[in-house]
Design a protein around this motif. Structure first.
Motif, PDB file in Angstrom:
ATOM      1  N   ILE A   1       1.520  10.124  -4.904  1.00 49.53           N
ATOM      2  CA  ILE A   1       1.696   8.585  -4.868  1.00 49.53           C
ATOM      3  C   ILE A   1       1.748   7.816  -5.965  1.00 49.53           C
ATOM      4  O   ILE A   1       2.596   7.018  -6.424  1.00 49.53           O
ATOM      5  N   ILE A   2       1.056   8.512  -7.067  1.00 44.38           N
ATOM      6  CA  ILE A   2       0.938   7.802  -8.527  1.00 44.38           C
ATOM      7  C   ILE A   2       1.064   9.433  -9.382  1.00 44.38           C
ATOM      8  O   ILE A   2       0.486  10.385  -9.283  1.00 44.38           O
TER       9      ILE A   2
ATOM     10  N   ILE B   1      -2.901  10.755 -11.751  1.00 43.24           N
ATOM     11  CA  ILE B   1      -2.133  11.497 -10.562  1.00 43.24           C
ATOM     12  C   ILE B   1      -2.791  11.024  -9.509  1.00 43.24           C
ATOM     13  O   ILE B   1      -4.183  11.281  -9.449  1.00 43.24           O
ATOM     14  N   SER B   2      -2.279  10.986  -8.387  1.00 42.13           N
ATOM     15  CA  SER B   2      -2.753  10.813  -7.137  1.00 42.13           C
ATOM     16  C   SER B   2      -2.264  11.387  -5.955  1.00 42.13           C
ATOM     17  O   SER B   2      -0.923  10.995  -6.001  1.00 42.13           O
TER      18      SER B   2
ATOM     19  N   VAL C   1      -7.294   7.123  -1.680  1.00 46.70           N
ATOM     20  CA  VAL C   1      -7.237   8.281  -2.238  1.00 46.70           C
ATOM     21  C   VAL C   1      -7.634   8.519  -3.372  1.00 46.70           C
ATOM     22  O   VAL C   1      -8.133   7.657  -4.326  1.00 46.70           O
ATOM     23  N   THR C   2      -7.834   9.812  -3.861  1.00 38.84           N
ATOM     24  CA  THR C   2      -8.601  10.061  -5.252  1.00 38.84           C
ATOM     25  C   THR C   2      -7.465   9.900  -6.277  1.00 38.84           C
ATOM     26  O   THR C   2      -6.496  10.464  -6.134  1.00 38.84           O
TER      27      THR C   2
ATOM     28  N   PRO D   1       0.872  -1.300   0.091  1.00 42.74           N
ATOM     29  CA  PRO D   1      -0.113  -0.162  -0.016  1.00 42.74           C
ATOM     30  C   PRO D   1       0.839   1.270   0.221  1.00 42.74           C
ATOM     31  O   PRO D   1       1.785   1.305   0.734  1.00 42.74           O
ATOM     32  N   SER D   2       0.388   2.134  -0.502  1.00 44.68           N
ATOM     33  CA  SER D   2       1.167   3.563  -0.752  1.00 44.68           C
ATOM     34  C   SER D   2       0.526   4.578   0.301  1.00 44.68           C
ATOM     35  O   SER D   2       1.100   5.650   0.435  1.00 44.68           O
ATOM     36  N   SER D   3      -0.651   4.267   0.710  1.00 40.51           N
ATOM     37  CA  SER D   3      -1.317   5.074   1.696  1.00 40.51           C
ATOM     38  C   SER D   3      -2.146   4.251   2.669  1.00 40.51           C
ATOM     39  O   SER D   3      -2.419   3.137   2.407  1.00 40.51           O
TER      40      SER D   3
END
Length: 64
Positions: A33-34, A25-26, A9-10, A3-5
């Motif tokens: 994150i992205i 993009i996130s 996330v949106t 997991p990155s968060s």
């Protein structure tokens, strides 16, 4: 998967008409994150109704 968060996330999709590519993009707060460019030679795989994955060879990363 790692997991990155810690929470959902949106994820936003943008079209760059100058370069004729899409960007995904996130952000988690102010941290990206992205930040991935989607090019015509990439494959996006929808693995379920709410999940998909794609590979970014430039970043040597698979996102999902």
């Amino acid at each position: 998967w790692v997991p990155s968060s810690k929470h959902a996330v949106t994820v936003s999709y943008f079209y760059d008409s100058t370069r004729n590519v899409y960007r995904i993009i996130s952000l988690d707060g102010s941290k990206a994150i992205i930040n991935s460019t989607i090019t015509p030679n990439m494959t996006f795989t929808k693995t379920s109704q709410k999940f998909g994955q794609w590979a970014d060879s430039r970043a040597n990363t698979v996102y999902g």
